[in-house]
Enzyme design. Sequence first.
Site, PDB file in Angstrom:
ATOM      1  N   ARG A  23     -18.892 -16.737  -3.442  1.00 17.00           N
ATOM      2  CA  ARG A  23     -19.246 -15.457  -2.823  1.00 17.00           C
ATOM      3  C   ARG A  23     -18.098 -14.469  -2.838  1.00 17.00           C
ATOM      4  O   ARG A  23     -18.297 -13.271  -2.716  1.00 17.00           O
ATOM      5  CB  ARG A  23     -19.679 -15.668  -1.373  1.00 17.00           C
ATOM      6  CG  ARG A  23     -20.898 -16.560  -1.220  1.00 17.00           C
ATOM      7  CD  ARG A  23     -21.113 -16.940   0.221  1.00 17.00           C
ATOM      8  NE  ARG A  23     -19.957 -17.734   0.672  1.00 17.00           N
ATOM      9  CZ  ARG A  23     -19.612 -17.921   1.945  1.00 17.00           C
ATOM     10  NH1 ARG A  23     -20.319 -17.375   2.906  1.00 17.00           N
ATOM     11  NH2 ARG A  23     -18.571 -18.654   2.262  1.00 17.00           N
ATOM     12  N   GLU A  28      -7.139 -14.214   6.797  1.00 16.81           N
ATOM     13  CA  GLU A  28      -6.705 -13.531   8.013  1.00 16.81           C
ATOM     14  C   GLU A  28      -5.463 -12.728   7.655  1.00 16.81           C
ATOM     15  O   GLU A  28      -4.457 -13.307   7.244  1.00 16.81           O
ATOM     16  CB  GLU A  28      -6.393 -14.580   9.077  1.00 16.81           C
ATOM     17  CG  GLU A  28      -6.064 -14.019  10.435  1.00 16.81           C
ATOM     18  CD  GLU A  28      -5.847 -15.132  11.448  1.00 16.81           C
ATOM     19  OE1 GLU A  28      -4.739 -15.704  11.467  1.00 16.81           O
ATOM     20  OE2 GLU A  28      -6.787 -15.425  12.210  1.00 16.81           O
ATOM     21  N   GLN A  47       0.343   2.058  15.516  1.00 14.56           N
ATOM     22  CA  GLN A  47      -0.198   3.000  14.533  1.00 14.56           C
ATOM     23  C   GLN A  47      -0.444   2.267  13.220  1.00 14.56           C
ATOM     24  O   GLN A  47       0.359   1.442  12.809  1.00 14.56           O
ATOM     25  CB  GLN A  47       0.825   4.127  14.329  1.00 14.56           C
ATOM     26  CG  GLN A  47       0.388   5.243  13.432  1.00 14.56           C
ATOM     27  CD  GLN A  47       1.425   6.373  13.447  1.00 14.56           C
ATOM     28  OE1 GLN A  47       1.887   6.794  14.489  1.00 14.56           O
ATOM     29  NE2 GLN A  47       1.771   6.859  12.273  1.00 14.56           N
ATOM     30  N   ASP A  48      -1.567   2.563  12.565  1.00 16.87           N
ATOM     31  CA  ASP A  48      -1.863   2.069  11.218  1.00 16.87           C
ATOM     32  C   ASP A  48      -1.892   3.263  10.279  1.00 16.87           C
ATOM     33  O   ASP A  48      -2.465   4.306  10.612  1.00 16.87           O
ATOM     34  CB  ASP A  48      -3.231   1.383  11.159  1.00 16.87           C
ATOM     35  CG  ASP A  48      -3.204  -0.051  11.651  1.00 16.87           C
ATOM     36  OD1 ASP A  48      -2.131  -0.536  12.046  1.00 16.87           O
ATOM     37  OD2 ASP A  48      -4.269  -0.690  11.640  1.00 16.87           O
ATOM     38  N   ASN A  49      -1.269   3.126   9.119  1.00 16.66           N
ATOM     39  CA  ASN A  49      -1.221   4.189   8.123  1.00 16.66           C
ATOM     40  C   ASN A  49      -1.770   3.682   6.798  1.00 16.66           C
ATOM     41  O   ASN A  49      -1.646   2.494   6.483  1.00 16.66           O
ATOM     42  CB  ASN A  49       0.221   4.664   7.924  1.00 16.66           C
ATOM     43  CG  ASN A  49       0.820   5.191   9.203  1.00 16.66           C
ATOM     44  OD1 ASN A  49       0.210   5.979   9.907  1.00 16.66           O
ATOM     45  ND2 ASN A  49       2.014   4.755   9.519  1.00 16.66           N
ATOM     46  N   HIS A  62      12.902   5.918   3.903  1.00 19.49           N
ATOM     47  CA  HIS A  62      12.602   6.566   5.175  1.00 19.49           C
ATOM     48  C   HIS A  62      12.929   5.659   6.353  1.00 19.49           C
ATOM     49  O   HIS A  62      12.833   4.439   6.250  1.00 19.49           O
ATOM     50  CB  HIS A  62      11.112   6.911   5.255  1.00 19.49           C
ATOM     51  CG  HIS A  62      10.657   7.836   4.177  1.00 19.49           C
ATOM     52  ND1 HIS A  62       9.373   7.833   3.699  1.00 19.49           N
ATOM     53  CD2 HIS A  62      11.307   8.796   3.474  1.00 19.49           C
ATOM     54  CE1 HIS A  62       9.249   8.758   2.751  1.00 19.49           C
ATOM     55  NE2 HIS A  62      10.411   9.349   2.595  1.00 19.49           N
ATOM     56  N   LYS A  71       7.760  -2.104  10.394  1.00 26.20           N
ATOM     57  CA  LYS A  71       6.574  -1.873   9.564  1.00 26.20           C
ATOM     58  C   LYS A  71       6.124  -3.188   8.945  1.00 26.20           C
ATOM     59  O   LYS A  71       6.929  -3.927   8.377  1.00 26.20           O
ATOM     60  CB  LYS A  71       6.886  -0.881   8.447  1.00 26.20           C
ATOM     61  CG  LYS A  71       7.247   0.503   8.941  1.00 26.20           C
ATOM     62  CD  LYS A  71       7.613   1.427   7.807  1.00 26.20           C
ATOM     63  CE  LYS A  71       8.002   2.800   8.335  1.00 26.20           C
ATOM     64  NZ  LYS A  71       8.445   3.696   7.258  1.00 26.20           N
ATOM     65  N   TYR A 131       0.086   0.154   6.230  1.00 26.58           N
ATOM     66  CA  TYR A 131       1.162  -0.388   7.054  1.00 26.58           C
ATOM     67  C   TYR A 131       0.939  -0.100   8.526  1.00 26.58           C
ATOM     68  O   TYR A 131       0.437   0.933   8.916  1.00 26.58           O
ATOM     69  CB  TYR A 131       2.538   0.074   6.600  1.00 26.58           C
ATOM     70  CG  TYR A 131       2.787   1.561   6.525  1.00 26.58           C
ATOM     71  CD1 TYR A 131       3.566   2.201   7.476  1.00 26.58           C
ATOM     72  CD2 TYR A 131       2.277   2.315   5.479  1.00 26.58           C
ATOM     73  CE1 TYR A 131       3.832   3.554   7.391  1.00 26.58           C
ATOM     74  CE2 TYR A 131       2.535   3.669   5.379  1.00 26.58           C
ATOM     75  CZ  TYR A 131       3.314   4.282   6.344  1.00 26.58           C
ATOM     76  OH  TYR A 131       3.570   5.624   6.254  1.00 26.58           O
ATOM     77  N   LYS A 167      11.426  16.383  -0.062  1.00 20.98           N
ATOM     78  CA  LYS A 167      12.142  15.750   1.052  1.00 20.98           C
ATOM     79  C   LYS A 167      12.930  14.534   0.547  1.00 20.98           C
ATOM     80  O   LYS A 167      14.098  14.352   0.892  1.00 20.98           O
ATOM     81  CB  LYS A 167      11.149  15.320   2.135  1.00 20.98           C
ATOM     82  CG  LYS A 167      11.777  14.513   3.260  1.00 20.98           C
ATOM     83  CD  LYS A 167      10.767  14.076   4.286  1.00 20.98           C
ATOM     84  CE  LYS A 167       9.934  12.936   3.748  1.00 20.98           C
ATOM     85  NZ  LYS A 167       9.039  12.342   4.730  1.00 20.98           N
ATOM     86  N   ASP A 168      12.294  13.716  -0.286  1.00 21.10           N
ATOM     87  CA  ASP A 168      12.970  12.528  -0.792  1.00 21.10           C
ATOM     88  C   ASP A 168      14.059  12.886  -1.801  1.00 21.10           C
ATOM     89  O   ASP A 168      15.105  12.239  -1.845  1.00 21.10           O
ATOM     90  CB  ASP A 168      11.957  11.565  -1.425  1.00 21.10           C
ATOM     91  CG  ASP A 168      11.054  10.926  -0.381  1.00 21.10           C
ATOM     92  OD1 ASP A 168      11.346  11.035   0.817  1.00 21.10           O
ATOM     93  OD2 ASP A 168      10.041  10.321  -0.776  1.00 21.10           O
TER      94      ASP A 168
END
Length: 181
Positions: A23, A28, A47-49, A62, A71, A131, A167-168
Amino acid sequence: MKAVATSLPEVLIFEPEVFSDTRGYFFESFNTQQFATMIGRQTSFVQDNHSQSKRGVLRGIHYQLDHPQGKLVRVVAGEVFDVAVDLRRSSSNFGKWVGVNLSAENRRQLWVPEKFGHAFAVLSESAEFLYKTTDYWFAGDERTIRWNDPELDIVWPITGNPVVSSKDEQGARFSDAEVYA
């Protein structure tokens, strides 16, 4: 879930136990109790991104100075080379980095603890990156170190110049960056 050590003791790779049959498959992807046991402390995610990037995109390095984020990162489509950099001046591993390939196929996750910089480069045609973070994003608190800083000497498995944000591109040199005590 199995924890795999990296060259930086606090940074761990998590490999799930996958149950497959005709199937499809099941695994998990996160368990609070198991995660706390494996990293040796309780933590909570707030927070989830979810980001999507094209081949050749490089995001990072970052971190947040006053609100450091741990993270737990994974890829659900495509493949990236994911990097964690120790930014704790008091650490014997200060300025050292570890890089890991994360993909939808290998289903690995990487734990990037608080006070580590984080970056990734997309190796596939595109990639979707998820993340969880242990603190919220604060725009004014975010810092960036140049992805190609010669002092860090990160070996990126990419050809040509990556696609980076302004920015980077304008990130601080590692020697000039604000880091942790």
